[in-house]
Design an enzyme around this catalytic site. Structure first.
Site, PDB file in Angstrom:
ATOM      1  N   ARG A  60       0.844  -1.196   0.000  1.00  0.00           N
ATOM      2  CA  ARG A  60       0.000   0.000   0.000  1.00  0.00           C
ATOM      3  C   ARG A  60       0.874   1.238   0.000  1.00  0.00           C
ATOM      4  O   ARG A  60       1.762   1.385   0.841  1.00  0.00           O
ATOM      5  CB  ARG A  60      -0.889  -0.005   1.248  1.00  0.00           C
ATOM      6  CG  ARG A  60      -1.727   1.245   1.426  1.00  0.00           C
ATOM      7  CD  ARG A  60      -2.316   1.276   2.831  1.00  0.00           C
ATOM      8  NE  ARG A  60      -3.135   2.460   3.061  1.00  0.00           N
ATOM      9  CZ  ARG A  60      -3.178   3.128   4.198  1.00  0.00           C
ATOM     10  NH1 ARG A  60      -2.441   2.740   5.220  1.00  0.00           N
ATOM     11  NH2 ARG A  60      -3.949   4.173   4.337  1.00  0.00           N
ATOM     12  N   HIS A 104      -3.476  11.442   0.953  1.00  0.00           N
ATOM     13  CA  HIS A 104      -3.158  11.295   2.368  1.00  0.00           C
ATOM     14  C   HIS A 104      -2.790  12.661   2.947  1.00  0.00           C
ATOM     15  O   HIS A 104      -1.644  12.921   3.275  1.00  0.00           O
ATOM     16  CB  HIS A 104      -2.016  10.297   2.564  1.00  0.00           C
ATOM     17  CG  HIS A 104      -1.778   9.926   3.988  1.00  0.00           C
ATOM     18  ND1 HIS A 104      -0.979   8.879   4.363  1.00  0.00           N
ATOM     19  CD2 HIS A 104      -2.238  10.463   5.154  1.00  0.00           C
ATOM     20  CE1 HIS A 104      -0.937   8.783   5.684  1.00  0.00           C
ATOM     21  NE2 HIS A 104      -1.688   9.747   6.183  1.00  0.00           N
ATOM     22  N   GLU A 150      -7.990   8.067   5.930  1.00  0.00           N
ATOM     23  CA  GLU A 150      -8.467   8.628   7.200  1.00  0.00           C
ATOM     24  C   GLU A 150      -9.241   9.930   6.978  1.00  0.00           C
ATOM     25  O   GLU A 150      -8.895  10.991   7.508  1.00  0.00           O
ATOM     26  CB  GLU A 150      -7.304   8.855   8.167  1.00  0.00           C
ATOM     27  CG  GLU A 150      -6.649   7.560   8.630  1.00  0.00           C
ATOM     28  CD  GLU A 150      -5.578   7.766   9.684  1.00  0.00           C
ATOM     29  OE1 GLU A 150      -5.203   8.923   9.946  1.00  0.00           O
ATOM     30  OE2 GLU A 150      -5.101   6.763  10.248  1.00  0.00           O
ATOM     31  N   ASN A 291      -7.830   1.912   9.901  1.00  0.00           N
ATOM     32  CA  ASN A 291      -6.644   2.050  10.733  1.00  0.00           C
ATOM     33  C   ASN A 291      -7.128   2.107  12.177  1.00  0.00           C
ATOM     34  O   ASN A 291      -8.064   2.852  12.479  1.00  0.00           O
ATOM     35  CB  ASN A 291      -5.875   3.329  10.411  1.00  0.00           C
ATOM     36  CG  ASN A 291      -5.488   3.422   8.947  1.00  0.00           C
ATOM     37  OD1 ASN A 291      -5.525   2.429   8.220  1.00  0.00           O
ATOM     38  ND2 ASN A 291      -5.101   4.604   8.503  1.00  0.00           N
ATOM     39  N   TYR A 293      -5.690   2.238  16.305  1.00  0.00           N
ATOM     40  CA  TYR A 293      -4.620   2.283  17.297  1.00  0.00           C
ATOM     41  C   TYR A 293      -5.128   2.490  18.719  1.00  0.00           C
ATOM     42  O   TYR A 293      -4.430   2.181  19.669  1.00  0.00           O
ATOM     43  CB  TYR A 293      -3.658   3.444  16.986  1.00  0.00           C
ATOM     44  CG  TYR A 293      -2.899   3.304  15.705  1.00  0.00           C
ATOM     45  CD1 TYR A 293      -1.770   2.488  15.609  1.00  0.00           C
ATOM     46  CD2 TYR A 293      -3.306   3.984  14.565  1.00  0.00           C
ATOM     47  CE1 TYR A 293      -1.064   2.371  14.432  1.00  0.00           C
ATOM     48  CE2 TYR A 293      -2.604   3.873  13.371  1.00  0.00           C
ATOM     49  CZ  TYR A 293      -1.481   3.062  13.311  1.00  0.00           C
ATOM     50  OH  TYR A 293      -0.791   2.949  12.130  1.00  0.00           O
ATOM     51  N   GLU A 360      -3.841  -0.373   8.999  1.00  0.00           N
ATOM     52  CA  GLU A 360      -2.858  -0.007  10.014  1.00  0.00           C
ATOM     53  C   GLU A 360      -3.390  -0.427  11.373  1.00  0.00           C
ATOM     54  O   GLU A 360      -4.569  -0.247  11.661  1.00  0.00           O
ATOM     55  CB  GLU A 360      -2.595   1.501  10.016  1.00  0.00           C
ATOM     56  CG  GLU A 360      -2.032   2.067   8.726  1.00  0.00           C
ATOM     57  CD  GLU A 360      -1.877   3.585   8.793  1.00  0.00           C
ATOM     58  OE1 GLU A 360      -1.822   4.124   9.927  1.00  0.00           O
ATOM     59  OE2 GLU A 360      -1.829   4.222   7.743  1.00  0.00           O
TER      60      GLU A 360
END
Length: 365
Positions: A60, A104, A150, A291, A293, A360
């Site tokens: 990616r 991005h 995102e 993603n 976290y 991610e």
């Protein structure tokens, strides 16, 4: 932020993006164009060989809009085009499938200067034209396209909190923004991001799908949300947090409208889809990239709705307690696999069984 791995920020016709400007204006952050990091622009063959050695079958990466089309619109940069063709050819020749993200957070600075970028509806047309170039030039080898990385973090970080470019926020924000409105701009930006994605998806399906057989997806920063207590107030607040962070985009993609909780709490500051826009956005996502976290404990906080300083976080009417992986949180619940598992189950239950790619994850220091 392709420059994060590409480097060569000022080489071969590339022009600045808002990320370059952000880095230069923040002394605490490395300049980026002077420092050499991964240097993939010059060492992509070595990078791909390392991928082969580690048995990767997919890679990616992000295309830098201002490398391919330096002014955001208009002429294509031949050197930028050559670089991405070289990288894609190197990957496919080694049996590695390229997964390409178009944006991005690195909008060409020229578009920010001309009309404030994502705040303006004009960005939809320019993004679609940029996507068209990418589909046309690379789509014979690229089958998986993610339009925006995102999208929710782009809107919140860049236009509510102001800690990432282009650093728009209200004066009351913690960060030193010179312009912006945290009560309105995040919602405008997200609306234009959704319309830009949908426009690019429509273009692909109409012009390229029959010959290229690819897929158009979207990426979100997702979270584990857990009620602080088992009270109905905290449980409802947890659902609001889900609505504001992921439903903000998934509801339009799946149902064609924003979540009811957002309509209620944000009111007239929340843009409204026309019937045509709703039908355009609904069903425009072939897959979702996520993603993840963080895990948050959620506590109901209706008082935030009455604050004079309206912002995205205040509109949720909830307090989010960040949970650290090492147990240093006040409430000491670590990030564990159940958080990701719960998120995936929640997505399937609320939005259906569409393809999800975990892009991610891990633990942040």
């Amino acid at each position: 932020m392709s420059k994060k791995v590409e480097d060569a920020a000022n080489e071969d016709g590339r022009k600045p993006s808002i990320w370059d400007t952000f880095v230069h204006d923040n002394a605490r952050i490395s300049r980026g164009d002077d420092d050499i990091g991964c240097n993939q622009y010059h060492k992509y063959k070595e990078d791909v060989q390392l991928m082969v050695k580690t048995s990767l079958d997919a890679y990616r990466f992000f295309i830098s809009w201002s490398r391919l089309i330096p002014d955001g619109k208009g002429p294509i940069n031949p050197k930028g085009l050559q670089y991405y063709n070289n990288l894609i050819n190197e990957l496919t020749s080694k049996g590695i499938q390229p997964h390409v993200t178009l944006h991005h957070w690195d909008l060409p600075q020229a578009l920010e200067d001309e009309y404030e970028g994502w705040v303006s509806r004009r960005v939809v047309k320019d993004f679609t034209a940029y996507a068209d170039v990418c589909f046309r030039e690379f789509g014979d080898r690229v089958k998986y396209w993610t339009t925006i990385n995102e999208g929710n973090a782009l809107a919140i970080g860049g236009y509510s909190a102001g800690f990432v470019p282009p650093q728009h926020c209200s004066p009351s924000s913690t960060y030193n923004c010179s312009r912006g409105n945290s009560s309105t701009e995040p919602y405008l930006v997200a609306h234009h991001v959704l319309l830009a994605h949908a426009s690019a998806a429509r273009l692909y399906r109409k012009k390229y799908l029959d010959t290229q057989h690819g897929f158009i997806g979207f990426n979100l920063l997702t979270y584990g949300f857990v009620p602080l207590t088992n009270t109905s107030e905290d449980i409802n607040a947890t659902q609001r947090a889900k609505d504001f962070y992921t439903g903000w985009f998934l509801n339009p993609f799946i149902f064609g409208q924003y979540p009811d909780s957002m309509k209620e709490n944000v009111g007239s500051r929340l843009p409204v889809f026309t019937k045509r826009e709703s039908s355009l956005v609904k069903g425009s996502m072939d897959f979702l990239g996520i993603n993840i976290y963080f895990t948050y404990l959620v506590k109901n906080n209706p008082d935030s709705l009455h604050s004079e300083d309206k912002s995205f976080t205040a509109d949720i009417a909830a307090e989010l307690q960040y949970v650290h992986e090492n147990g240093t949180s006040t409430y000491e619940i670590p990030i564990t696999p159940w958080s990701l598992n719960g998120l995936l189950k929640s997505l399937k239950k609320e939005y259906g069984n569409f393809p999800v790619y975990i892009r991610e994850n891990g633990v942040l220091d």
